[in-house]
Enzyme design. Structure first.
Site, PDB file in Angstrom:
ATOM      1  NE  ARG A  22      -3.471  -0.202   2.664  1.00 37.87           N
ATOM      2  CZ  ARG A  22      -4.690  -0.384   2.172  1.00 37.87           C
ATOM      3  NH1 ARG A  22      -5.294   0.610   1.522  1.00 37.87           N
ATOM      4  NH2 ARG A  22      -5.300  -1.552   2.321  1.00 37.87           N
ATOM      5  CG  HIS A  24       1.850   8.480   0.128  1.00 43.18           C
ATOM      6  ND1 HIS A  24       1.526   8.675   1.447  1.00 43.18           N
ATOM      7  CD2 HIS A  24       3.216   8.478   0.090  1.00 43.18           C
ATOM      8  CE1 HIS A  24       2.610   8.795   2.178  1.00 43.18           C
ATOM      9  NE2 HIS A  24       3.658   8.679   1.375  1.00 43.18           N
ATOM     10  CB  VAL A  28       0.125  -3.814  -4.913  1.00 42.90           C
ATOM     11  CG1 VAL A  28       0.411  -5.046  -5.766  1.00 42.90           C
ATOM     12  CG2 VAL A  28       0.742  -2.573  -5.539  1.00 42.90           C
ATOM     13  CG  ASP A 131      10.471   5.586  -5.560  1.00 45.94           C
ATOM     14  OD1 ASP A 131      11.284   5.941  -4.670  1.00 45.94           O
ATOM     15  OD2 ASP A 131       9.345   5.118  -5.300  1.00 45.94           O
TER      16      ASP A 131
END
Length: 207
Positions: A22, A24, A28, A131
């Site tokens: 999970r 913001h 998933v 990221d």
């Protein structure tokens, strides 16, 4: 993909299961194809809180053995569903916790090389991930590979053009990003993050 099932555009059907992760703006979930029994990961993105079109386009663009494969996209007015291959072996963060004393250098090199190949391929397509972190490197034991996932902060770049958006995870950010400076994403951000991803977290015993 509702609480129960979600009809695919091609007539297939997925049954949603437990939550795998999970963030913001996304959740998933584990899902099973009703007809074939195939297990997949379904990323459910809240379109009311995030512009998801870039991730959708990039995820379709990037096709590489070390990038999690996107099977299909289901688009609704409020939610985008990305149906992807399931990483049975979990992510690098959990892998690190299970190997606090480090792993064999040959093993670490093999994992590292696969991620470098994935990142290099993205850069050839003028895609920057932005990221890279342990949670976004996942294991496929049956295939014997690790793969890069989660292109939520990714973007297209023009060679020679600096980026200014500060994004990604603070603990793995390059100094230029932390200082709010413009940065050459492929030359500075990704190289810094991909190196610190392995060295600073102690995956390599001998470094």
């Amino acid at each position: 993909c509702t609480r129960g099932s979600r009809q695919r555009k091609d007539g297939g059907l997925y049954h949603l299961g437990r939550t795998l992760g999970r963030g913001h703006f996304a959740v998933v979930k584990l899902a099973r194809h009703v007809n074939t029994g195939q297990l997949v990961a379904v990323k459910m993105i809240d379109k009311t809180k995030l512009d998801v079109m870039v991730e959708k386009v990039i995820q379709r663009l990037v096709q590489h053995p070390n990038v999690v494969h996107l099977y299909e996209v289901v688009n609704t007015p409020t939610t985008l569903y990305l149906i992807m291959e399931l990483a049975e072996g979990g992510d690098l963060y959990d892998y690190i916790l299970r190997h606090e004393g480090g792993v064999a250098e040959d093993t670490a090199k093999r994992h590292f090389a696969q991620i470098v190949r994935a990142v290099a391929y993205c850069h050839q397509l003028h895609v920057v991930h932005r990221d890279l972190k342990p949670e976004n490197v996942v294991f496929f034991p049956q295939q014997g590979v690790v793969k890069l996932t989660d292109f939520g902060f990714s973007n297209l770049f023009k060679p020679g053009t600096m980026l200014a958006t500060s994004c990604g995870s603070l603990a793995y950010s390059a100094p230029e990003i932390l200082l709010g400076e413009e940065y050459d994403a492929p030359a500075v951000g990704e190289k810094w993050i991909s190196f610190s991803l392995f060295k600073n977290l102690g995956v390599l015993k001998t470094v």
